[in-house]
Design a protein around this motif. Structure first.
Motif, PDB file in Angstrom:
ATOM      1  N   ARG A   1      85.722  83.015  21.197  1.00 42.84           N
ATOM      2  CA  ARG A   1      86.551  81.970  21.816  1.00 42.84           C
ATOM      3  C   ARG A   1      85.770  81.255  22.922  1.00 42.84           C
ATOM      4  O   ARG A   1      85.794  80.034  23.039  1.00 42.84           O
ATOM      5  CB  ARG A   1      87.815  82.610  22.392  1.00 42.84           C
ATOM      6  CG  ARG A   1      88.816  81.561  22.923  1.00 42.84           C
ATOM      7  CD  ARG A   1      90.053  82.224  23.521  1.00 42.84           C
ATOM      8  NE  ARG A   1      90.753  83.029  22.519  1.00 42.84           N
ATOM      9  CZ  ARG A   1      90.748  84.364  22.509  1.00 42.84           C
ATOM     10  NH1 ARG A   1      90.083  85.028  23.443  1.00 42.84           N
ATOM     11  NH2 ARG A   1      91.407  85.041  21.576  1.00 42.84           N
TER      12      ARG A   1
ATOM     13  N   LEU B   1      76.860  77.947  17.850  1.00 42.94           N
ATOM     14  CA  LEU B   1      77.292  78.323  16.512  1.00 42.94           C
ATOM     15  C   LEU B   1      76.647  79.638  16.075  1.00 42.94           C
ATOM     16  O   LEU B   1      77.277  80.473  15.408  1.00 42.94           O
ATOM     17  CB  LEU B   1      76.944  77.214  15.514  1.00 42.94           C
ATOM     18  CG  LEU B   1      77.859  75.970  15.544  1.00 42.94           C
ATOM     19  CD1 LEU B   1      77.305  74.889  14.635  1.00 42.94           C
ATOM     20  CD2 LEU B   1      79.286  76.327  15.134  1.00 42.94           C
TER      21      LEU B   1
ATOM     22  N   ILE C   1      78.521  82.372  17.691  1.00 43.21           N
ATOM     23  CA  ILE C   1      79.809  82.586  17.013  1.00 43.21           C
ATOM     24  C   ILE C   1      79.604  83.365  15.719  1.00 43.21           C
ATOM     25  O   ILE C   1      80.333  84.319  15.414  1.00 43.21           O
ATOM     26  CB  ILE C   1      80.492  81.233  16.747  1.00 43.21           C
ATOM     27  CG1 ILE C   1      80.929  80.592  18.089  1.00 43.21           C
ATOM     28  CG2 ILE C   1      81.697  81.393  15.825  1.00 43.21           C
ATOM     29  CD1 ILE C   1      81.477  79.187  17.952  1.00 43.21           C
TER      30      ILE C   1
ATOM     31  N   THR D   1      82.817  72.971  22.376  1.00 48.71           N
ATOM     32  CA  THR D   1      83.631  71.751  22.526  1.00 48.71           C
ATOM     33  C   THR D   1      83.175  70.959  23.751  1.00 48.71           C
ATOM     34  O   THR D   1      83.013  69.736  23.704  1.00 48.71           O
ATOM     35  CB  THR D   1      85.109  72.122  22.664  1.00 48.71           C
ATOM     36  OG1 THR D   1      85.520  72.867  21.513  1.00 48.71           O
ATOM     37  CG2 THR D   1      85.974  70.876  22.786  1.00 48.71           C
TER      38      THR D   1
ATOM     39  N   SER E   1      82.471  80.941  23.251  1.00 46.79           N
ATOM     40  CA  SER E   1      81.421  80.094  22.672  1.00 46.79           C
ATOM     41  C   SER E   1      82.003  78.842  22.045  1.00 46.79           C
ATOM     42  O   SER E   1      81.410  77.757  22.111  1.00 46.79           O
ATOM     43  CB  SER E   1      80.633  80.892  21.626  1.00 46.79           C
ATOM     44  OG  SER E   1      79.948  81.968  22.225  1.00 46.79           O
ATOM     45  N   ALA E   2      83.198  78.971  21.442  1.00 44.90           N
ATOM     46  CA  ALA E   2      83.836  77.795  20.832  1.00 44.90           C
ATOM     47  C   ALA E   2      84.225  76.780  21.896  1.00 44.90           C
ATOM     48  O   ALA E   2      84.045  75.563  21.725  1.00 44.90           O
ATOM     49  CB  ALA E   2      85.061  78.231  20.022  1.00 44.90           C
ATOM     50  N   LYS E   3      84.753  77.280  23.045  1.00 46.41           N
ATOM     51  CA  LYS E   3      85.096  76.362  24.137  1.00 46.41           C
ATOM     52  C   LYS E   3      83.844  75.681  24.675  1.00 46.41           C
ATOM     53  O   LYS E   3      83.849  74.484  24.962  1.00 46.41           O
ATOM     54  CB  LYS E   3      85.797  77.132  25.256  1.00 46.41           C
ATOM     55  CG  LYS E   3      87.214  77.562  24.908  1.00 46.41           C
ATOM     56  CD  LYS E   3      87.849  78.303  26.090  1.00 46.41           C
ATOM     57  CE  LYS E   3      89.286  78.718  25.765  1.00 46.41           C
ATOM     58  NZ  LYS E   3      89.903  79.447  26.906  1.00 46.41           N
TER      59      LYS E   3
END
Length: 581
Positions: free
Chosen positions: A397, A365, A368, A404, A399-401
């Motif tokens: 993108r 986070l 991001i 998850t 870091s978001a993947k």
């Protein structure tokens, strides 16, 4: 020396029983004639069946080398004036203080008594006789040497007696130790040699409960029998020893011979012990009386040790019966304990899931957020740098993947309740992985004005789980950024050290206090250092690093020179982990 001073010793020397060895006598004098005259005067000297081995030293320095090499010298015939006027007196201090030899007898011989007054020398120096060379005739040399050798013999006897008694006394408080029987046996052999005033070899053999198979147990051995101590206790005796020991067990009494003597002990518990003593001389009536008294006392000591060992065996049997009778109760308690453990684990699992998720999600986070701020700054530029904005969007993108995937992994781990978690093993380039983590965290370091240096080889391969290893490295790097001072330097390195593949992160932060060392990798542990920009901390990061390293067969380490001097955290993987690829 002048002929009117030296006289030959009379030929009628009383014959004594033959004994092995000689008396070592050192002649220290810078006059070669003194050495020749001493050898001439003492030719044929015998005491207790032992002749002389006369060793020569022509200076104090040469004497020091001789005395260091030969620690069996009984008497030193020492000149006072050699290299210097007090060379002999200095050598006395060397013998007594540096070599710590208190048994060797020292006879000073001086040709210039005025330079070393007799009274002052006797008082100030630990010598045993003081003679002027002019008064030391062959007869007086014989008398002085004999007296000195007698004194040396008595001191050695006292020293041997003390050692034997110390071994026996030391065995008393060690009855709980399985070696106490051996110590007692070794003490007996030493004490017997001291009582008999001989340098003897010996072996101590035990036969329990009058067994007839004659498989004896060797308790101790000395001299030529010392090799028995490296064997198993029930190893067969040599062919020349077995018949003598077996006969003594059969006759159940002492036997005294011209070469060997055997001592028989029987304890009240029924155990029998035979000591074979090779004394190289016949024992006198006094010797035999001393042996009888000594063995009667020793039988009690051996009995105590044997009975104690039997008591230990009985206790083992009793404990086994108690365990068998209470087995069902233990199983019931175990079931209850497992149920209580499950309940505690379920309760702690909730807290651990929340703490772990909170900690592990903060780093992606933060990336991001950092990239989003940079993207926001780029949108204000004219014209907008599309390629740079697209790169920042790609980082967001990615870091978001990863975020998850991390959530899915953490939830899977939590549901398994920290049981055996299978790793997705595959070849991993640790250097490339560290490089990616370094670049992903660089914006966070830039915000604090920190330099992030990567000392990475082209590639370093091992077998492991890519995402797990990324998580461990990311925790170390983010921790370094979080706890390092603004404008500080952080270094990430991958390499080989002492047969291990190492990924290390070094910082110039507050370092580690002694109190931190004991709780460094524990869960929910807060160290003495605080984040330098107010960042949050759950105390889980290092425990996660440790767990991931151990799952890969490695370990996590931390080193610091102290508070304020930075720290280095590392994960280390042995060759076995590398060779699995």
């Amino acid at each position: 020396m002048d002929d009117d001073i030296l006289h030959l010793i009379p030929d009628e020397v009383p014959s004594l029983p033959e004994r092995a060895g000689t008396w070592a006598v050192a002649v220290v004098d810078d006059d070669p004639a003194v050495h020749e005259g001493t050898r001439y005067a003492l030719a044929g000297y015998m005491l207790d069946g032992r002749g002389l081995e006369i060793l020569s030293a022509h200076s104090a320095e040469e004497a020091r080398a001789l005395l260091r090499a030969r620690r069996d010298i009984a008497v030193v015939l020492l000149d006072v004036v050699m290299e210097t006027d007090d060379a002999g007196l200095v050598l006395v201090d060397f013998i007594r203080r540096e070599l710590r030899d208190e048994t060797a007898r020292i006879i000073l011989r001086t040709g210039q008594p005025g330079q070393a007054p007799e009274r002052r020398v006797i008082v100030d120096y630990d010598i045993n006789d003081y003679k002027a060379k002019t008064e030391l005739t062959a007869d007086k040399l014989f008398t002085s040497l004999t007296a000195a050798l007698r004194a040396y013999q008595q001191l050695k006897r006292l020293d041997e007696t003390r050692r034997g008694l110390e071994i026996i006394i030391d065995a008393a408080p060690m009855l709980l130790d399985h070696k106490s029987m051996q110590l007692l046996a070794e003490g007996m052999l030493t004490q017997v040699a001291s009582l008999l005033n001989v340098d003897c070899a010996g072996i101590l053999v035990l036969r329990e409960n009058g067994g007839a198979d004659e498989r004896f147990c060797v308790l101790a051995g000395s001299g030529c029998y010392h090799h028995y101590m490296g064997r198993e206790p029930a190893w067969p005796l040599d062919a020349d020893v077995h018949p003598i020991v077996a006969r003594t067990f059969s006759e159940r009494r002492h036997s005294f011979g011209t070469r060997c003597s055997t001592l028989y002990l029987e304890t009240s518990s029924g155990s029998e012990i035979v000591a074979l003593i090779d004394a190289d001389r016949s024992l006198s009536d006094t010797d035999r009386a001393l042996i009888d008294l000594f063995t009667s006392r020793l039988s009690i000591a051996f009995d105590n040790v044997i009975l104690y060992e039997q008591l230990q065996q009985a206790n083992v049997g009793l404990e086994q019966r108690v365990v068998e009778r209470t087995a069902e109760l233990i199983r019931a308690n175990r079931r209850l304990g497992m149920q209580r453990s499950d309940l505690r684990r379920a309760n702690g699992l909730k807290t651990e899931i929340l703490g772990t998720i909170a900690h592990d999600l903060k780093n992606p986070l933060a990336v991001i957020l950092g990239r989003a701020e940079m993207l926001n700054d780029l949108t204000g530029m004219s014209p907008p740098p599309v390629e740079q904005m697209r790169a920042q969007a790609d980082h967001i993108r990615s870091s978001a993947k990863r975020l998850t995937g991390m959530i899915e992994s953490l939830m899977a781990d939590a549901m398994n309740d920290a049981l055996d978690i299978s790793l997705r093993r595959e070849p991993v380039d640790l250097a490339a992985l560290a490089r990616e983590v370094c670049e992903a965290n660089r914006p966070l370091a830039d915000l604090k004005g920190q330099s992030l240096e990567a000392a990475l080889p082209a590639e370093t391969w091992l077998c492991g789980d890519t995402e797990r290893l990324r998580e461990a490295i990311d925790n170390l790097v983010s921790n370094a950024i979080k706890y390092s001072f603004p404008s500080g330097a952080i270094r990430i390195a991958v390499g080989r050290e002492a047969g291990e593949t190492v990924c290390a992160v070094s910082d110039h932060g507050p370092g580690l206090s002694p109190e931190d060392a004991g709780r460094l990798f524990g869960r929910f542990q807060r160290l003495s250092a605080k984040p330098t920009a107010g960042e949050g901390s759950t105390g889980l990061g290092l425990s996660i690093v440790k767990r991931i390293a151990e799952l890969h067969g490695g370990r996590a380490t931390a080193e610091s020179e102290g508070p304020g001097r930075g720290a280095t955290f590392a994960i280390r993987f042995p060759d076995a982990a590398v060779e699995l690829i």
